[in-house]
Design an enzyme around this catalytic site. Structure first.
Site, PDB file in Angstrom:
ATOM      1  N   MET A 164      44.079   9.892  45.602  1.00 42.97           N
ATOM      2  CA  MET A 164      43.940  10.495  44.300  1.00 42.97           C
ATOM      3  C   MET A 164      45.277  11.124  43.901  1.00 42.97           C
ATOM      4  SD  MET A 164      41.614  13.834  43.208  1.00 42.97           S
ATOM      5  CE  MET A 164      40.583  13.568  44.574  1.00 42.97           C
ATOM      6  N   PRO A 165      45.970  10.568  42.917  1.00 37.69           N
ATOM      7  CA  PRO A 165      47.224  11.168  42.448  1.00 37.69           C
ATOM      8  C   PRO A 165      46.961  12.483  41.711  1.00 37.69           C
ATOM      9  CG  PRO A 165      47.073   8.863  41.785  1.00 37.69           C
ATOM     10  CD  PRO A 165      45.738   9.269  42.297  1.00 37.69           C
ATOM     11  N   ILE A 166      47.738  13.487  42.050  1.00 43.23           N
ATOM     12  CA  ILE A 166      47.669  14.781  41.368  1.00 43.23           C
ATOM     13  C   ILE A 166      49.066  15.088  40.852  1.00 43.23           C
ATOM     14  CG2 ILE A 166      47.160  17.238  41.564  1.00 43.23           C
ATOM     15  CD1 ILE A 166      45.360  16.496  43.979  1.00 43.23           C
ATOM     16  N   ARG A 207      44.510  13.101  38.437  1.00 41.96           N
ATOM     17  CA  ARG A 207      44.379  14.514  38.067  1.00 41.96           C
ATOM     18  C   ARG A 207      45.712  14.980  37.516  1.00 41.96           C
ATOM     19  NH1 ARG A 207      40.097  12.670  39.422  1.00 41.96           N
ATOM     20  NH2 ARG A 207      38.599  13.592  40.850  1.00 41.96           N
TER      21      ARG A 207
END
Length: 70
Positions: free
Chosen positions: A1-3, A40
């Site tokens: 999940m890239p944040i 995100r």
């Protein structure tokens, strides 16, 4: 999940931030091969009194402040 965290000075419109989030999500999905729901983005909006450039608070120099869209 890239944040992704984005730090900006106050003064941008909700529309500008919405478009930024949409475009950033698109690029992240294309380059990292993830679905949009996995992305995100955290936007930290700083007050001009909490940001300085060259030793001067932005609130003390109107030329450093973000101008509203025309």
């Amino acid at each position: 999940m890239p944040i992704v965290t984005v730090n900006i000075k106050e003064g941008r419109t909700v529309e500008q931030k919405r478009e930024m989030a949409r475009r950033m999500t698109q690029v992240i999905c294309e380059t990292m091969k993830v679905e949009p729901a996995a992305v995100r983005i955290i936007v930290n909006e700083m007050k001009n009194e909490n940001f300085a450039i060259g030793g001067t608070l932005v609130c003390d120099d109107p030329s450093m402040q973000v101008k509203p869209e025309a």
